[in-house]
Design a protein around this motif. Sequence first.
Motif, short mmCIF file in Angstrom:
data_model
loop_
_atom_site.label_atom_id
_atom_site.label_comp_id
_atom_site.label_asym_id
_atom_site.label_seq_id
_atom_site.Cartn_x
_atom_site.Cartn_y
_atom_site.Cartn_z
N HIS A 107 8.37 -9.35 -8.88
CA HIS A 107 8.18 -8.24 -7.93
C HIS A 107 8.80 -8.49 -6.56
O HIS A 107 8.84 -7.57 -5.74
CB HIS A 107 6.69 -7.94 -7.76
N GLY A 108 9.22 -9.71 -6.27
CA GLY A 108 9.82 -10.01 -4.98
C GLY A 108 8.85 -10.53 -3.95
O GLY A 108 9.21 -11.33 -3.09
N ALA A 109 7.58 -10.06 -4.02
CA ALA A 109 6.57 -10.49 -3.06
C ALA A 109 5.20 -10.38 -3.72
O ALA A 109 4.82 -9.31 -4.21
CB ALA A 109 6.60 -9.63 -1.79
N ALA A 110 4.48 -11.48 -3.76
CA ALA A 110 3.18 -11.50 -4.45
C ALA A 110 2.20 -12.38 -3.69
O ALA A 110 2.58 -13.44 -3.16
CB ALA A 110 3.33 -12.00 -5.88
N VAL A 111 0.94 -11.96 -3.67
CA VAL A 111 -0.09 -12.63 -2.91
C VAL A 111 -1.34 -12.76 -3.76
O VAL A 111 -1.77 -11.79 -4.40
CB VAL A 111 -0.42 -11.81 -1.63
N ALA A 112 -1.94 -13.95 -3.77
CA ALA A 112 -3.23 -14.14 -4.44
C ALA A 112 -4.34 -13.55 -3.57
O ALA A 112 -4.34 -13.72 -2.35
CB ALA A 112 -3.49 -15.62 -4.69
N ALA A 113 -5.28 -12.84 -4.22
CA ALA A 113 -6.37 -12.21 -3.47
C ALA A 113 -7.56 -12.00 -4.39
O ALA A 113 -7.42 -11.93 -5.61
CB ALA A 113 -5.91 -10.87 -2.89
N VAL A 114 -8.75 -11.90 -3.78
CA VAL A 114 -9.98 -11.69 -4.54
C VAL A 114 -10.76 -10.52 -3.96
O VAL A 114 -10.59 -10.16 -2.79
CB VAL A 114 -10.88 -12.95 -4.55
N VAL A 115 -11.62 -9.93 -4.79
CA VAL A 115 -12.50 -8.83 -4.35
C VAL A 115 -13.63 -9.42 -3.50
O VAL A 115 -14.19 -10.45 -3.86
CB VAL A 115 -13.09 -8.10 -5.57
N PRO A 116 -13.98 -8.80 -2.37
CA PRO A 116 -15.11 -9.29 -1.58
C PRO A 116 -16.39 -9.29 -2.41
O PRO A 116 -16.65 -8.34 -3.17
CB PRO A 116 -15.20 -8.30 -0.42
N LYS A 117 -17.20 -10.32 -2.25
CA LYS A 117 -18.48 -10.38 -2.95
C LYS A 117 -19.55 -9.60 -2.19
O LYS A 117 -20.47 -9.05 -2.80
CB LYS A 117 -18.94 -11.83 -3.10
N ASP A 118 -19.47 -9.59 -0.89
CA ASP A 118 -20.48 -8.95 -0.05
C ASP A 118 -20.10 -7.51 0.27
O ASP A 118 -18.93 -7.12 0.18
CB ASP A 118 -20.66 -9.72 1.26
N SER A 119 -21.10 -6.73 0.67
CA SER A 119 -20.80 -5.41 1.22
C SER A 119 -20.04 -5.59 2.53
O SER A 119 -20.23 -6.56 3.25
CB SER A 119 -22.10 -4.64 1.48
N VAL A 120 -19.17 -4.62 2.82
CA VAL A 120 -18.31 -4.72 4.00
C VAL A 120 -18.47 -3.46 4.84
O VAL A 120 -18.55 -2.36 4.30
CB VAL A 120 -16.83 -4.88 3.57
N ARG A 121 -18.51 -3.65 6.15
CA ARG A 121 -18.62 -2.52 7.06
C ARG A 121 -17.53 -2.60 8.11
O ARG A 121 -17.13 -3.68 8.53
CB ARG A 121 -20.00 -2.49 7.75
N GLY A 122 -17.03 -1.43 8.50
CA GLY A 122 -16.08 -1.34 9.59
C GLY A 122 -16.79 -0.98 10.88
O GLY A 122 -17.94 -0.53 10.87
N LEU A 123 -16.13 -1.18 12.00
CA LEU A 123 -16.72 -0.90 13.31
C LEU A 123 -16.03 0.29 13.95
O LEU A 123 -14.82 0.47 13.82
CB LEU A 123 -16.60 -2.12 14.22
N ASN A 124 -16.83 1.12 14.64
CA ASN A 124 -16.27 2.20 15.45
C ASN A 124 -17.12 2.36 16.70
O ASN A 124 -18.06 1.59 16.93
CB ASN A 124 -16.17 3.51 14.66
N GLN A 125 -16.80 3.36 17.51
CA GLN A 125 -17.51 3.53 18.78
C GLN A 125 -18.97 3.91 18.58
O GLN A 125 -19.82 3.68 19.43
CB GLN A 125 -16.81 4.58 19.63
N GLN A 126 -19.29 4.52 17.44
CA GLN A 126 -20.67 4.92 17.15
C GLN A 126 -21.50 3.79 16.54
O GLN A 126 -22.71 3.89 16.44
CB GLN A 126 -20.69 6.12 16.19
#
Length: 225
Positions: free
Chosen positions: A130-149
């Motif tokens: 493919h020209g470019a490949a990266v090893a990665a895994v699915v997060p085990k924990d719940s994930v939250r993003g941050l915003n102004q609220q």
Amino acid sequence: MSKNRYAILVAGGSGTRMGADRPKQFLELAGEPVLLHTLRRFAAPELRVQELVVVLPAEQFTTWQRICADYQVTIPHTVVAGGATRWASVRNGLAQLASHEGGTVAVHDGVRPLTPQSVIEATYQAGYNHGAAVAAVVPKDSVRGLNQQGSYALNRSRLRLVQTPQCFELNLLQRAYKLPELTTFTDDASVVEDLHPIHLVEGDYRNLKITTPEDLLLAEALLHR
């Protein structure tokens, strides 16, 4: 495309988060320095890596030479001085491969000593295909993003935790590293992604990056299993 394989092991850390008396790549793991475990992984004959480049701060060369003598390291490799940032260190490692016509190059954290050979092989293969490949895994924990609220839930099935190795067609990575360094660069995939799509390969939760004392304890436990 050339089927030649190369590897750049980046080990420029100072170990400040470890609170140790030496850089984390030189801490002992099951009787051997962390970086030596990593070097042995990529030197496995089955992987057919033609050239191994280890990137270290210049002031650590003598320490590494002493380690190689003490542990009777006979693995052929070239040591290259790193730069002020990881980007600069990888660029210096790539310069060592400038004479090669093509192939697939893996960039790997020197403090990821437990990477299964199957993950390394799969990422090399995907990098070739493919020209470019990266090893990665699915997060085990719940994930939250941050915003102004406050914060909001993210769908972790659509997120991945990026690991190394990250494997690229050599000429592609060389072209990417000729562009100016940006503050948004966090790994090699982020350097390449404006030039080429990034293919993801299933990583492994054992593929720890030794950063804190807890990581070293877990790595010891995994090695002794």
